[in-house]
Design an enzyme around this catalytic site. Structure first.
Site, mmCIF file in Angstrom:
data_model
loop_
_atom_site.group_PDB
_atom_site.id
_atom_site.type_symbol
_atom_site.label_atom_id
_atom_site.label_comp_id
_atom_site.label_asym_id
_atom_site.label_seq_id
_atom_site.Cartn_x
_atom_site.Cartn_y
_atom_site.Cartn_z
ATOM 1 N N LYS A 124 1.081 -1.411 -0.213
ATOM 2 C CA LYS A 124 0.299 0.145 0.007
ATOM 3 C C LYS A 124 1.211 1.190 0.002
ATOM 4 C CE LYS A 124 -1.690 3.133 1.927
ATOM 5 N NZ LYS A 124 -1.757 4.541 2.059
ATOM 6 N N CYS A 184 13.352 10.449 9.155
ATOM 7 C CA CYS A 184 12.812 9.438 10.263
ATOM 8 C C CYS A 184 14.018 9.939 10.793
ATOM 9 C CB CYS A 184 12.474 8.386 9.843
ATOM 10 S SG CYS A 184 13.264 6.948 9.044
ATOM 11 N N GLU A 232 8.848 0.156 11.862
ATOM 12 C CA GLU A 232 10.050 1.177 11.426
ATOM 13 C C GLU A 232 9.243 3.001 11.565
ATOM 14 O OE1 GLU A 232 13.318 1.375 10.965
ATOM 15 O OE2 GLU A 232 13.000 -0.805 10.053
ATOM 16 N N GLU A 234 8.305 15.288 17.141
ATOM 17 C CA GLU A 234 9.179 15.031 15.277
ATOM 18 C C GLU A 234 8.211 16.118 15.150
ATOM 19 O OE1 GLU A 234 8.083 11.698 13.475
ATOM 20 O OE2 GLU A 234 10.117 11.784 12.493
HETATM 21 P P1 NAD Z 1 2.044 8.035 8.592
HETATM 22 O O1 NAD Z 1 1.702 6.976 9.469
HETATM 23 O O2 NAD Z 1 0.912 8.473 8.301
HETATM 24 O O3 NAD Z 1 1.492 7.075 7.017
HETATM 25 C C1 NAD Z 1 1.969 6.051 6.625
HETATM 26 C C2 NAD Z 1 1.345 5.246 5.779
HETATM 27 O O4 NAD Z 1 0.391 4.572 6.646
HETATM 28 C C3 NAD Z 1 0.463 5.150 4.174
HETATM 29 O O5 NAD Z 1 0.279 4.691 3.632
HETATM 30 C C4 NAD Z 1 -0.288 6.208 5.320
HETATM 31 O O6 NAD Z 1 -1.134 5.803 4.113
HETATM 32 C C5 NAD Z 1 -1.135 4.442 6.170
HETATM 33 N N1 NAD Z 1 -1.796 4.603 6.515
HETATM 34 C C6 NAD Z 1 -2.184 5.883 7.628
HETATM 35 N N2 NAD Z 1 -3.284 5.318 8.225
HETATM 36 C C7 NAD Z 1 -3.386 3.860 8.641
HETATM 37 C C8 NAD Z 1 -4.137 2.593 9.165
HETATM 38 N N3 NAD Z 1 -4.584 3.229 9.757
HETATM 39 N N4 NAD Z 1 -3.213 1.241 8.975
HETATM 40 C C9 NAD Z 1 -2.935 1.196 8.234
HETATM 41 N N5 NAD Z 1 -1.971 2.397 7.261
HETATM 42 C C10 NAD Z 1 -2.497 3.151 7.795
HETATM 43 O O7 NAD Z 1 2.708 8.497 8.176
HETATM 44 P P2 NAD Z 1 3.804 9.836 6.921
HETATM 45 O O8 NAD Z 1 3.282 10.884 6.900
HETATM 46 O O9 NAD Z 1 3.401 9.263 5.488
HETATM 47 O O10 NAD Z 1 5.229 9.358 7.192
HETATM 48 C C11 NAD Z 1 5.822 10.772 7.770
HETATM 49 C C12 NAD Z 1 6.279 9.466 9.458
HETATM 50 O O11 NAD Z 1 7.082 7.996 9.109
HETATM 51 C C13 NAD Z 1 7.587 9.981 10.163
HETATM 52 O O12 NAD Z 1 6.915 9.713 11.524
HETATM 53 C C14 NAD Z 1 9.188 9.258 9.922
HETATM 54 O O13 NAD Z 1 9.501 9.344 10.818
HETATM 55 C C15 NAD Z 1 8.354 8.052 9.685
HETATM 56 N N6 NAD Z 1 9.556 7.009 8.748
HETATM 57 C C16 NAD Z 1 9.933 6.276 9.198
HETATM 58 C C17 NAD Z 1 11.141 5.494 8.470
HETATM 59 C C18 NAD Z 1 11.475 4.699 10.027
HETATM 60 O O14 NAD Z 1 12.645 3.721 8.926
HETATM 61 N N7 NAD Z 1 11.627 4.516 10.744
HETATM 62 C C19 NAD Z 1 11.262 5.980 7.255
HETATM 63 C C20 NAD Z 1 10.495 6.415 6.782
HETATM 64 C C21 NAD Z 1 9.573 7.583 7.508
#
Ligand code: NAD
Length: 500
Positions: free
Chosen positions: A199, A308, A274, A404
């Protein structure tokens, strides 16, 4: 395509292939075919430098997820992929790497237009980094081994372990490195013979739709890799709770990660999370200040701070505090903030109007409660631009230090001694990355041991490599992507004992 968008693409000589990829309706990829799915609804996809609509994204439904999981299930249970000799899987993944390398310029354009990021680093890190990862993980296909054991029941038994692919993987990725994060999710499971449903983030679906075409060209069998698109709380939630999924792998925010963990447990699927970070850089009085400034450039200001493991909290020894801030200021205020397609761009816009507004709330707080070293002003005009900013903060419990921000905003705090530095650095809910800066090697090692983080860098920050495992502790989640450690997350170990 609107005339404004056409002018914008003309200004930066965008290739015909990239124009086509970012303006055609974006659809799903299920069982080897591109499909708009079962709903007529769509989600607008915006270009962050101008705010203009590029195209529309198919809004997936639960029925589309069911179809994608069924395709992945059939490909796993009956298809050639898990049954293929490993060298053949390796060859297909290496072919895919070659095709991505061939189209690297087009993919960099697509990713920059969709996400806003600076095109130079985008090509090097997002696109060519994915090529390197596919080659590395593809190589693991031929190196999966079990073990023989002598059990205590007697020597007339032959006992050994067999490593088997875990099955169908359900993966969900964020928008900050759309293609690269998807590669982090897919390279290891595909190498060992799993099949999967991904997804993608609704804000940035375009690069992976292009990669799916390259997968067809590389000869990946149908159903092995599927993409569903749509809102996370709908299709993402349904996918991660799906009983047909054997392993869940998620990258995104801590808030959503908590939901995904529960969804995975509802059907006892192992899960990799992650999540977010607020990674400290701890710099002593003998640290290389120029090196720290350079590291902030490639960590918290690079990718507009949407990183991140960004070094977003800087703890500087009080003796070099002011000097250190001046060195950072002199380097970072030279960075060029502009549309990512500009070949000289250092910092592009952030992803969306919502992200910009969220970061600006922290800018307001910083101007009210901290000292502004540079930046801090709100940008007006089209596009979602945020100026690089450094605040000197006194209170470690400030939301500027604890939360963050996910934008180009660095906070700096002074400390007196080693014990205080470690206490301040660990006083945070996250534990993704951390760095120590000192010319005293023994001190650096001592501090490294006490920092609560999945990765610690010494005299550098955010040096991420396909060979090294990456993943956090505390609220940054658990499990590893990258490195040989990731391979194990996608293998089931079967214990076999034969009476001779
Ligand atoms: P997000 O959690 O809002 O969304 C991430 C993904 O999850 C998207 O595809 C979204 O559509 C989906 N999603 C949303 N609600 C969901 C649910 N209830 N069930 C399943 N999927 C769902 O995050 P974002 O704003 O897209 O990304 C930024 C975040 O990602 C930051 O917190 C960043 O630190 C983190 N991040 C972590 C890493 C790592 O390796 N640790 C790498 C990149 C980004």
């Amino acid at each position: 395509m609107t005339p404004e968008l056409q002018d914008y693409f003309d200004r930066f000589n965008v290739s015909a292939a990239a124009r086509e990829a970012v303006t055609a309706p974006s659809v799903m990829f299920i069982n080897g075919e591109f499909t708009a799915g079962t709903s007529a609804d769509s989600i607008p996809v915006l270009e962050p430098s101008t705010g203009a609509q590029l195209t529309a994204l198919a809004q997936g439904t639960n029925a589309d997820v069911d179809a994608a999981v069924a395709a992945a299930r059939k490909a796993f249970d009956e298809g050639p992929w898990p049954r293929m000799v490993p060298a053949e899987r390796q060859r297909i993944l290496w072919k895919l790497a070659d095709l991505i390398e061939r189209d690297a310029d087009i993919l960099a354009e697509i990713e920059t237009i969709d996400n806003g990021k600076a095109i130079g680093p985008c090509k090097d890190f997002d696109v060519l980094g994915s090529v390197e990862l596919l080659r590395y993980m593809g190589g693991w296909a031929t190196k999966i081994e079990g073990a023989t054991r002598q059990i205590s029941a007697g020597t007339d038994f032959f006992s050994y372990t067999v490593k088997e692919p875990i099955g169908v993987v359900g993966a969900v990725t964020p928008w900050n490195w759309p293609m690269n994060m998807a590669m982090w999710k897919l390279a290891a499971p595909l190498a060992v013979g799993c099949t999967m449903v991904l997804k993608t983030a609704e804000l940035t679906p375009l690069s992976m739709a292009y990669v799916a075409k390259l997968m067809q060209e590389a000869g990946l069998p149908e159903g092995v890799f599927n993409i569903v698109t749509g809102h996370g709380h709908e299709v993402g939630a349904y996918l991660t709770a799906h009983p047909g999924v054997d392993k869940v792998s998620f990258t995104g925010s801590t808030r959503v990660g908590r939901e995904v963990g529960k969804a995975a447990m509802s059907h006892f699927a192992p899960v990799t999370l992650e999540l977010g970070g607020k990674s400290p850089m701890v710099a002593f009085e003998d640290a290389d200040l120029e090196g720290i400034a350079e590291a902030t450039r490639w960590s918290i200001f690079f990718n507009s701070g949407q990183n991140c493991s960004a070094g977003s909290r800087l703890y500087l020894h009080e003796d070099v505090f002011e000097q250190g801030l001046e060195v950072i200021k002199s380097q970072i205020t030279q960075m060029k903030l502009c549309p990512g397609l500009d070949p000289d761009c250092d910092i592009g816009p952030v992803i969306s109007a919502g992200a910009k507004a969220n970061i600006e709330r922290y800018l307001d707080l910083g101007r009210d409660t901290a000292r502004t070293v540079f930046g801090g002003e709100k940008q007006t005009g089209d596009g979602f631009f945020v100026e690089p900013t450094l605040f000197a903060v006194e209170d470690n419990s400030s939301p500027l230090v604890q939360e963050e921000i996910f934008g180009p905003v660095l906070v700096a705090l002074p400390f007196k001694d080693e014990a205080e530095a470690i206490a301040l650095a660990n006083d945070n809910p996250y534990g993704l990355g951390a760095s120590v800066w000192s010319r005293d090697g023994a001190r650096a090692q001592r501090v490294m041991r006490q920092l609560q983080a999945g990765s610690v860098w010494i005299n550098c920050h955010d040096v991420v490599d396909v060979i090294m495992p990456f993943g956090g502790v505390k609220n940054s989640g658990f499990g590893k992507d990258l490195g040989r450690e990731q391979i194990d997350h996608y293998l089931h170990t079967k214990a076999v004992t034969m009476a001779l």
